[in-house]
Write a protein that holds these residues in place. Sequence first.
Motif, PDB file in Angstrom:
ATOM      1  N   ALA A   1       0.828  -1.199   0.000  1.00 11.68           N
ATOM      2  CA  ALA A   1       0.000   0.000   0.000  1.00 11.68           C
ATOM      3  C   ALA A   1       0.870   1.258   0.000  1.00 11.68           C
ATOM      4  O   ALA A   1       0.650   2.182  -0.789  1.00 11.68           O
ATOM      5  CB  ALA A   1      -0.918  -0.005   1.217  1.00 11.68           C
ATOM      6  N   THR A   2       1.898   1.266   0.858  1.00  7.54           N
ATOM      7  CA  THR A   2       2.741   2.456   0.953  1.00  7.54           C
ATOM      8  C   THR A   2       3.452   2.727  -0.363  1.00  7.54           C
ATOM      9  O   THR A   2       3.506   3.862  -0.840  1.00  7.54           O
ATOM     10  CB  THR A   2       3.780   2.245   2.067  1.00  7.54           C
ATOM     11  OG1 THR A   2       3.113   1.730   3.214  1.00  7.54           O
ATOM     12  CG2 THR A   2       4.479   3.521   2.407  1.00  7.54           C
ATOM     13  N   LEU A   3       3.992   1.673  -0.954  1.00  9.64           N
ATOM     14  CA  LEU A   3       4.704   1.874  -2.215  1.00  9.64           C
ATOM     15  C   LEU A   3       3.738   2.260  -3.326  1.00  9.64           C
ATOM     16  O   LEU A   3       4.084   3.034  -4.221  1.00  9.64           O
ATOM     17  CB  LEU A   3       5.488   0.614  -2.587  1.00  9.64           C
ATOM     18  CG  LEU A   3       6.605   0.245  -1.600  1.00  9.64           C
ATOM     19  CD1 LEU A   3       7.362  -0.973  -2.086  1.00  9.64           C
ATOM     20  CD2 LEU A   3       7.565   1.398  -1.398  1.00  9.64           C
ATOM     21  N   LEU A   4       2.510   1.737  -3.267  1.00  8.17           N
ATOM     22  CA  LEU A   4       1.507   2.148  -4.254  1.00  8.17           C
ATOM     23  C   LEU A   4       1.251   3.641  -4.149  1.00  8.17           C
ATOM     24  O   LEU A   4       1.128   4.345  -5.162  1.00  8.17           O
ATOM     25  CB  LEU A   4       0.200   1.384  -4.031  1.00  8.17           C
ATOM     26  CG  LEU A   4       0.004   0.087  -4.802  1.00  8.17           C
ATOM     27  CD1 LEU A   4      -1.331  -0.546  -4.431  1.00  8.17           C
ATOM     28  CD2 LEU A   4       0.047   0.353  -6.301  1.00  8.17           C
ATOM     29  N   MET A   5       1.170   4.134  -2.910  1.00  8.54           N
ATOM     30  CA  MET A   5       0.917   5.573  -2.742  1.00  8.54           C
ATOM     31  C   MET A   5       2.055   6.391  -3.353  1.00  8.54           C
ATOM     32  O   MET A   5       1.814   7.364  -4.071  1.00  8.54           O
ATOM     33  CB  MET A   5       0.780   5.904  -1.254  1.00  8.54           C
ATOM     34  CG  MET A   5      -0.478   5.345  -0.616  1.00  8.54           C
ATOM     35  SD  MET A   5      -0.522   5.725   1.137  1.00  8.54           S
ATOM     36  CE  MET A   5      -1.615   4.441   1.719  1.00  8.54           C
ATOM     37  N   LEU A   6       3.290   5.949  -3.085  1.00  9.28           N
ATOM     38  CA  LEU A   6       4.423   6.673  -3.660  1.00  9.28           C
ATOM     39  C   LEU A   6       4.377   6.592  -5.186  1.00  9.28           C
ATOM     40  O   LEU A   6       4.670   7.560  -5.897  1.00  9.28           O
ATOM     41  CB  LEU A   6       5.734   6.100  -3.119  1.00  9.28           C
ATOM     42  CG  LEU A   6       7.005   6.831  -3.543  1.00  9.28           C
ATOM     43  CD1 LEU A   6       6.952   8.291  -3.129  1.00  9.28           C
ATOM     44  CD2 LEU A   6       8.237   6.180  -2.933  1.00  9.28           C
ATOM     45  N   THR A   7       3.992   5.413  -5.689  1.00 10.61           N
ATOM     46  CA  THR A   7       3.875   5.249  -7.144  1.00 10.61           C
ATOM     47  C   THR A   7       2.845   6.222  -7.708  1.00 10.61           C
ATOM     48  O   THR A   7       3.073   6.862  -8.742  1.00 10.61           O
ATOM     49  CB  THR A   7       3.470   3.801  -7.466  1.00 10.61           C
ATOM     50  OG1 THR A   7       4.339   2.920  -6.779  1.00 10.61           O
ATOM     51  CG2 THR A   7       3.550   3.530  -8.950  1.00 10.61           C
ATOM     52  N   LEU A   8       1.706   6.333  -7.042  1.00 10.96           N
ATOM     53  CA  LEU A   8       0.676   7.263  -7.515  1.00 10.96           C
ATOM     54  C   LEU A   8       1.207   8.696  -7.499  1.00 10.96           C
ATOM     55  O   LEU A   8       0.963   9.476  -8.426  1.00 10.96           O
ATOM     56  CB  LEU A   8      -0.574   7.153  -6.633  1.00 10.96           C
ATOM     57  CG  LEU A   8      -1.394   5.874  -6.825  1.00 10.96           C
ATOM     58  CD1 LEU A   8      -2.462   5.741  -5.754  1.00 10.96           C
ATOM     59  CD2 LEU A   8      -2.036   5.853  -8.206  1.00 10.96           C
TER      60      LEU A   8
END
Lengths: 670, 220
Positions: free
Chosen positions: A249-256
């Motif tokens: 989830a955290t890395l997805l947020m950074l990706t977004l």
Amino acid sequence: MNLFGNLSWDALPWNSPLPLIAGAVVIALCVAVAAWVVLAGHLPYLWREWITSVDHKRIGVMYIALGLVMMLRGFADAILMRSQQAVAFRAEGYLPPEHFDQIFSSHGTIMIFFGAMPLTLGLMNFVIPLQLGMRDVAFPTWNSTGFWLTATGALLVNISLVVGVFSRAGWLPYPPLSELQFSPDVGVDYYLWALLISGVGTLVTGINFVTTILKMRAPGMGYLRMPMFCWTALASSLLIVAAFPILTATLLMLTLDRYLGFHFFTTAGGGNMMMFINLIWAWGHPEVYILVLPAFGVFSEVISTFSGKPLFGYRSMVAATLGICIISFLVWLHHFFTMGAGGTVNAAFGIATSVIAVVTGVKVFNWLFTMYGGRIRFETPMLWSLGFIVTFVIGGMTGVLLAVPPADFLLHNSLFLVAHFHNTIIGGVVFGVFAGIAYWFPKAFGFRLQEGWGVAAFWLTLAAFYAVFVPLYMLGLLGMPRRMQHYDMEMWRPWVLAAMIGVVLFGAAMICQVIQLVVSIRRRDLLRDETGDPWNGRSLEWATSSPPPQFNFAVTPNVAGEEPYWEIERRVIASRQNESGYEAIPMPRNTATGFVTGFFATITGFAMVWHIWWLAILGLVAAYAVFVWYAWRDVSEEEIPAEEVARIDQIHRKRRADRLARHSDAGESA
Amino acid sequence: MTTTIEAPALERHAAPYRLGRADGLATGHGEAGPASKRVVVAFGFWIFLLSDIVMFSAFFAAHAVLQTATDGGPTGRDLFNPTRVAIETACLLASSFTCGLSALATDARNHVWTQAALLVTGLLGLAFLSLEAQEFAAMIASGAGPERSAFLSSFFALVGLHGAHVSVGLLWLGTMMAQLFVKGFEPVIYRLICFNLYWHVLDIIWVAIFTVVYLIGEGR
Ligand code: HEM
Ligand SMILES: [Cu+2]
């Protein structure tokens, strides 16, 4: 619009010779190996027996091979960093900052995610079903898929060595540095996609192990009869299930943030970068226990076997394991006491952190008492375990020191911290993995590792560890921050040079390990383990042959007692009977699903890094096609006929009976 | 008259510390040996769903932190349309109901009703998705896209993640219906169980989104 997104010839490192040469050598090596495999006709064998295999033993071995190779790769980074600092006193050294930063980032990323993780997952894969008396894990195809997704991540990180750059933001990409504004190149994107993909693989594997351990145990194998390694593997898998989604989830947020202009962690738009630090450590602290708990399990098995005694305080060990499992979720803030959450909050987390050390202490005493009064055999697995106890206690104590907030304000992000976590990870996880490999190698391949080179590797590693990290502790106390590309403090210099010598010792230790492997393979006939039980082991995996047949156990074992294998052996000695009730065994069929999924995941990940949208979409569509193709197949199992099972089992039983005969003869004459 | 009281059979149950089911009879518990395939598959899928819920909770946490970080831009009160959200919720809850009906039809091995119930489930899911797409499109058109503020970033990420799950569910559902049509119940029976679990969990998560994002967001 460019057909190849942001990818162009400039992505290759034309004007930096080091990566260019390194990349060329690695590619040449890979091509050479691939050519040899194809030309020598090994490809069909590899494809059938390994790449498409869903056998947990094969997958375990592949995980360990991947982990060892990646550890060598990460060690190359370590040599570069230490030698740069050795020469960069009042000078620029040979690695410019933008390279140095990539190197420490890829070192940490590779060592944790593609070195240590595959090694522990590999051991768990190989050992759990054998110790619990099963034919395979709960979801064999997912097991293979998990492995290939992990391999995908490793591949992406290594591709970045040649095509483009790697992240310069550290092994945990703290924003705002990792945001597009400050890291506009593809480095962080490589990091993100490698970890998003391999994170899914790890999660799948964790789910698989939890289900396997909780639902597939052999009859009679109650919870409190499970070998300690399985308990720690269970705790570790539970942590994976609970923690890895937070990482994703955290890395997805950074990706977004980076791809679509979101504002989770940016400095503008109301983003909150401390939220990243909180979220990533809510995964990160459990992660260190995901790594070290299975190592604790290995030590429990090894120390009990080589002391010739059951594990002391089995139930307190189980309780301690589960205690660590829970508390590890309650301490994440100790990684950023300096955030300034206030005295009360820091004190609460400091105390919670120290409690872990207490629980870990229970384990240490149990190991000591297991050895007390035992007949200790100092073979390699046991040496690693003894080295671990001494070393890990030191690492735990420096951890407790860091858990005191006022002390941490001084030591945070210094080399003292770096020494602390290497102390626990090398002294705990790496020693544990080496102990485990030496211990279960004969089970996996049917012959032992040569002892002399193993002993040499152990002592060199131990010496190397202290030679590198005692200086780093000192440097931390002298105020040297982590990740310095150059420095000009006179008083740091001797310690930096001392650490460099330690790295040379580490290199020697690794050479010993490689030689040990080569020598053992060449002398495999001398080192052969005919009985399936080279160490006088105490749990179920030693009841079957080495290497075990595809189906592990000819007849599902029936467990009666905390040390089931000893029970079985005693009964066999008493009756010398042969098993009669063989039945046909259905086994899961091999499938290329995992490999093909990994293949398309690599393509999708690479395409996302370079913004080649059509290719990314193609990869996803292909992944869906694989899914349907797999779901559509009619036959998922194949049956091994009863006569075949009987034939294989009789061979093993004969060898074992011979040994038991020799054993009891010796016993009678003594 | 004397009554003999038999001592309970102690051999296997003597250990006082046994965890799990005490009778030791059901497979997959305690010492009773491996569970059936149905239990293993459903259990594994449950663990997956739990991990999925953990992932959602990270996005919920982010939304809770960023709900007021509007950066001077529009708030939930300015943007949300309660009527549309109510209809979306109704669609999703109804689809959960029809999904449950499909499970009953599957238990009775009734092809027609299973397919019919699954079809209605899918159509309701599609209706939900198109309403959500409308909402997103309207917001983005009015300049309230995810790049406007951290609040909107977390809104689009959380609600979008749920929407992505629904989309994947629909793809799965369609594939499974085709397989059911071609091959019958045998190969999809466990997958139908898993799909039911999945769909209900998405419903539960939607209820949380409805409360945390829309109801509380309206009040800000
Ligand atoms: C025995 C109990 C332990 C205690 C009390 C402890 C305490 C701490 C504390 C307080 C920090 C933060 C220091 C700072 O950033 O200033 C830390 C960092 C760290 N510890 Fe431990 N620790 C323990 C065991 C372990 C174990 C077993 C591992 C790994 C297997 C580990 C791996 C790490 C890592 C990787 C970091 C920080 C990495 C980074 O900042 O990049 N620790 N530890
Ligand atoms: Cu920690």
